[in-house]
Design an enzyme around this catalytic site. Structure first.
Site, mmCIF file in Angstrom:
data_model
loop_
_atom_site.group_PDB
_atom_site.id
_atom_site.type_symbol
_atom_site.label_atom_id
_atom_site.label_comp_id
_atom_site.label_asym_id
_atom_site.label_seq_id
_atom_site.Cartn_x
_atom_site.Cartn_y
_atom_site.Cartn_z
ATOM 1 N N HIS A 177 0.973 -1.195 -0.202
ATOM 2 C CA HIS A 177 -0.038 -0.165 -0.043
ATOM 3 C C HIS A 177 0.759 1.088 -0.010
ATOM 4 O O HIS A 177 2.011 1.281 0.589
ATOM 5 C CB HIS A 177 -0.696 -0.053 1.327
ATOM 6 N N ASP B 214 3.109 -4.550 8.128
ATOM 7 C CA ASP B 214 1.732 -3.923 7.888
ATOM 8 C C ASP B 214 0.691 -4.911 7.903
ATOM 9 O O ASP B 214 0.637 -5.755 6.949
ATOM 10 C CB ASP B 214 1.675 -2.877 6.567
ATOM 11 N N GLN C 12 -4.682 -5.276 6.878
ATOM 12 C CA GLN C 12 -5.712 -6.346 6.401
ATOM 13 C C GLN C 12 -5.755 -7.483 7.181
ATOM 14 O O GLN C 12 -6.652 -7.947 7.640
ATOM 15 C CB GLN C 12 -5.344 -6.506 5.099
ATOM 16 N N LYS D 254 -10.433 -0.504 10.318
ATOM 17 C CA LYS D 254 -10.658 -1.683 9.453
ATOM 18 C C LYS D 254 -10.985 -2.909 10.357
ATOM 19 O O LYS D 254 -11.294 -3.852 10.102
ATOM 20 C CB LYS D 254 -9.294 -2.188 8.692
ATOM 21 N N CYS E 221 -4.515 2.586 -3.567
ATOM 22 C CA CYS E 221 -3.355 3.025 -3.145
ATOM 23 C C CYS E 221 -2.212 2.055 -3.249
ATOM 24 O O CYS E 221 -1.559 1.768 -2.321
ATOM 25 C CB CYS E 221 -3.678 3.463 -1.477
HETATM 26 N N1 PLP Z 1 -1.961 -0.719 4.705
HETATM 27 C C1 PLP Z 1 -2.866 -1.360 4.136
HETATM 28 C C2 PLP Z 1 -2.452 -2.700 3.698
HETATM 29 C C3 PLP Z 1 -3.923 -0.961 3.777
HETATM 30 O O1 PLP Z 1 -5.074 -1.668 3.328
HETATM 31 C C4 PLP Z 1 -4.227 0.517 4.488
HETATM 32 C C5 PLP Z 1 -5.610 1.123 4.083
HETATM 33 O O2 PLP Z 1 -6.231 0.419 3.277
HETATM 34 C C6 PLP Z 1 -3.134 1.188 4.881
HETATM 35 C C7 PLP Z 1 -1.985 0.697 5.230
HETATM 36 C C8 PLP Z 1 -3.355 2.641 5.569
HETATM 37 O O3 PLP Z 1 -4.321 2.531 6.466
HETATM 38 P P1 PLP Z 1 -4.895 3.969 7.212
HETATM 39 O O4 PLP Z 1 -5.434 4.558 5.876
HETATM 40 O O5 PLP Z 1 -5.990 3.569 8.187
HETATM 41 O O6 PLP Z 1 -3.725 4.603 7.657
#
Ligand code: PLP
Length: 414
Positions: free
Chosen positions: A127, A204, A207, A230, A369
């Site tokens: 992401h 990270d 998900q 999430k 993203c």
């Molecule tokens: N990492 C992953 C795999 C994501 O799916 C997301 C959000 O879609 C993020 C990071 C970023 O999360 P946030 O926008 O809540 O900071």
């Protein structure tokens, strides 16, 4: 299976929004859970209860409301620590979300770890939240991202990862589950490799944390981040896990109240972690409501149900999606979470998204993203449907039925 579906129906009733209707009058089908999940009533009610019964700023107040709110906030930290198997709640830092969490770690490492020419090894599935913070670091210290290509099925080949590591590798930073493909990455194996070579590892878990239990000590990792929204919790709250003694080593990300031991005109002495990383008034009620979401998942829903039912939904959805003429699915590697990205022939993803919306079905379309991954897939955008434990097989039927209509309507040339 019928019993599992009945249980999903019972749990659905805990989520007031799911009984809403689309403005067109259609019953709502919410399949955008990977972007943000809906909230159970216990989470929603936490805000009303705290703000209307016992609320004050935390840590510095002598009166009972400050003391009580402080207790709930610090108990939330313990709940999060237990949820991800951290050795101590001192390893848990509350932030606004995963994005802020990775920025906090990246800026800290910039000051104590990176030298010009160093590399951060990532996967092709990251992401932007795990790409752009490293670009910001590179503006100060010229480091480079080293992306490991995915297999044609969307999995991570450990040999490829191994060959990306070198004397220049200063950090491995990988997603535990792709937000586009749903692929689960072999975190434990990657962490073992990292450990053998003395390289720190950041995961990270945005998900992954939603779909299966996580144990940071079993994974043997240095850093982990995830976002509350999430995980059926509120927005504005996220978690950074940093294994001791990283909390001692990393400098603070921001300065201000609550993160200091002593301040003079000349200098500040910082508080120990995690306070050192939580400058200013934190998202107090959001943290408490996140703990409520975690308790809800543990006590009312349970991982056994989530994993068994989502595995069933995943198989069901995938079989149904294959029946849509011209549908191309991205990411077939296993194991896989309940996320599907696809296109239908050369119909633009946004057209499909608009058609689905008009039928009351909420999905996400676009690059999610993850532009570098889109480039690797050779598409500008995909349609993404992502499920939660409150989704039902008939919602998948409605998705597939509408996709069949889209396929027939937009691409009659088969
Ligand atoms: N990492 C992953 C795999 C994501 O799916 C997301 C959000 O879609 C993020 C990071 C970023 O999360 P946030 O926008 O809540 O900071």
């Amino acid at each position: 299976m019928q019993e599992l579906i009945r249980e999903a129906r019972r749990l659905r009733a805990d989520f007031p929004l799911l009984s809403q209707r689309h403005p067109s009058g259609h019953t709502l089908v919410y399949l955008d859970n990977a972007a943000s999940a809906q909230k159970p009533k216990v989470v929603i009610d936490t805000f009303g209860r705290i703000f209307s019964t016992c609320y004050a700023n935390i840590h510095r107040g002598i009166h009972w409301m400050s003391q009580d709110t402080t207790r709930l906030y610090e108990e939330a930290r313990v709940t999060v620590a237990e949820f991800i198997g951290a050795a101590s709640e001192a390893e848990i830092v509350f932030v606004r979300g995963a994005t802020e969490g990775i920025n906090l770690i990246a800026q800290g490492l910039r000051r104590i770890l990176f030298q010009p020419g160093d590399e951060v090894v990532v996967t092709q599935a990251e992401h932007h939240a795990n790409i752009v913070p490293w670009h910001l670091v590179a503006q100060e210290v010229p480091i480079r991202l080293r992306p490991v290509p995915l297999t044609p099925e969307g999995g991570l080949d450990l040999n490829q990862l191994r060959s990306a590591l070198s004397a220049k590798t200063r950090l491995i930073a990988i997603t535990a589950m792709s937000n586009v493909l749903g692929t689960e990455m072999p975190v434990a194996e990657v962490a073992r490799l990292a450990r053998q070579q003395g390289i720190p590892i950041l995961v990270d878990a945005c998900q992954a944390v939603v779909h299966h239990p996580i144990d940071v000590q079993k994974w043997d990792i240095d850093f982990l981040v995830f976002s509350g929204h999430k995980l059926y919790g509120p927005t504005g709250i996220g978690v950074v896990y940093m294994r001791a003694p990283w909390g001692e080593k990393l400098p603070p990300y921001q300065g201000g109240g609550d993160m200091i031991r002593q301040v003079t005109w000349e200098a500040s002495v910082f508080a120990p972690p995690p306070a050192k990383f939580e400058a200013g008034t934190p998202p107090i009620v959001e943290a408490i409501a996140l703990a409520e979401a975690i308790r809800y998942l543990g006590r009312r829903v349970g991982w056994d149900f989530i994993q068994t039912y989502e595995a069933y939904l995943t198989e069901y959805a995938e079989a149904c999606l294959h029946s849509v003429e011209g549908l191309q699915l991205y990411g077939t590697a296993r194991p896989k979470g309940a996320i599907w990205s696809f296109n239908i022939a050369d119909i633009h993803a946004h057209d499909i998204g608009t058609l689905l919306d008009s039928a009351g079905i909420a999905v996400r379309v676009g690059h999610h993203c993850a532009q570098p991954l889109m480039e690797a897939l050779g598409v500008p955008a995909t349609v993404r449907a992502s499920l939660a434990f409150y989704n039902l097989p008939e919602e998948i039927d409605r998705l597939v039925h509408t996709l069949q209509r889209a396929s027939a309507f937009f691409a009659p040339a088969y």
